[in-house]
Design an enzyme around this catalytic site. Structure first.
Site, short mmCIF file in Angstrom:
data_model
loop_
_atom_site.label_atom_id
_atom_site.label_comp_id
_atom_site.label_asym_id
_atom_site.label_seq_id
_atom_site.Cartn_x
_atom_site.Cartn_y
_atom_site.Cartn_z
N HIS A 123 58.68 37.54 54.51
CA HIS A 123 59.14 36.27 53.96
C HIS A 123 57.94 35.37 53.69
O HIS A 123 56.91 35.45 54.37
CB HIS A 123 60.05 35.54 54.95
CG HIS A 123 61.46 36.04 54.98
ND1 HIS A 123 62.14 36.27 56.16
CD2 HIS A 123 62.33 36.32 53.98
CE1 HIS A 123 63.37 36.70 55.88
NE2 HIS A 123 63.51 36.73 54.58
N CYS A 161 63.00 30.78 61.74
CA CYS A 161 64.24 31.50 61.41
C CYS A 161 65.32 31.36 62.47
O CYS A 161 66.48 31.66 62.23
CB CYS A 161 63.95 32.97 61.15
SG CYS A 161 63.15 33.84 62.49
#
Length: 264
Positions: A168, A255
């Site tokens: 990511h 996250c």
């Protein structure tokens, strides 16, 4: 008073499921220990609370091994929330499961309907723009749909490219304040932060680039003392949280929570 995208009152988290060992991972680093990852998750929640946050902790979803990584399911902005569409098909049910929990906090909730996909781990919101990294989990069509929604709320979206081999975009960066980014040398070399002040992670400590600024606190994973010292020397209040088990399944600080100030 200006609004900064690191000032929040609330967070949503979700407890790790017992199925977490079945979660997705880019590289096999062994399975996380469930008792340890649960304890670390508790430390993380305590750090958010100590930073001034009201934390809503949701129960685990055993059918979704990655469900504790709630940031990938939604983007929370001052104007409302956007339910995202994860690139991993096995995770898309997590986004629809999150939507009802956003309703008590936001009077405007939009949805990425597809066919494109976009995950929160690829989205970095700063005062001036929303940077979205194209990756294996976020594609051009997903970014285009997100751009239209964000534009209606007064935000400018800039697409950037996540370096090859990086899961990511925010695996390699995080927001430290209204003009400062913590980034790996690899990501910084791409030039995507040319208009920002960049603090690079210390040599060998690239894995700590995913930190979170929450009000007056920078929460980062434990075990990266050189980078923590760099940030402290720059005047940041640093709190470290154990993250060794989450890291085995590509999990970091950002996250594990949705951070926001409600509009309702």
């Amino acid at each position: 008073m200006p609004y900064y995208f690191y000032q929040f009152t609330h967070a949503i988290t979700r407890r790790p499921p017992t199925t977490i060992c079945d979660g997705l991972r880019a590289v096999d680093q062994g399975n996380p220990d469930f008792a340890r990852i649960s304890a670390h998750h508790g430390e993380y929640i305590a750090a958010l609370q100590n930073a001034g946050m009201t934390v809503v902790e949701l129960p685990p979803l055993e059918q979704f091994p990655d469900c504790c990584f709630v940031e990938d399911t939604a983007l929370c902005l001052p104007q409302g929330a956007i339910v995202l569409r994860p690139g991993a098909v096995t995770r898309r049910g997590e986004a629809s499961a999150m939507a009802p929990h956003l309703a008590p906090f936001f009077d405007d909730i939009a949805v990425i309907s597809g066919p494109g996909f976009v995950e929160g781990g690829d989205i970095l919101v700063t005062e001036r723009e929303i940077l979205v990294g194209r990756s294996a989990r976020t594609d051009a069509a997903g970014i285009a749909e997100l751009t239209q929604i964000a534009k209606a709320w007064g935000h400018h979206v800039r697409e950037v490219i996540t370096p090859p081999g990086v899961l990511h975009f925010k695996t390699d960066c995080s927001l430290l304040d209204h003009q400062t980014i913590l980034a790996t040398p690899l990501l910084n070399a791409s030039g995507c932060f040319a208009d920002y002040t960049v603090i690079e992670t210390a040599d060998g400590e690239e894995a700590c680039a995913n930190a979170i600024r929450v009000n007056d606190t920078v929460i980062m994973p434990a075990g990266f003392p050189k980078t923590a010292d760099i940030l402290a020397a720059r005047g940041y209040h640093v709190v470290t949280v154990n993250n060794s088990e989450c890291a085995k399944i590509d999990g970091g600080m950002s996250c594990l929570s949705l951070r926001f100030t409600p509009t309702l």
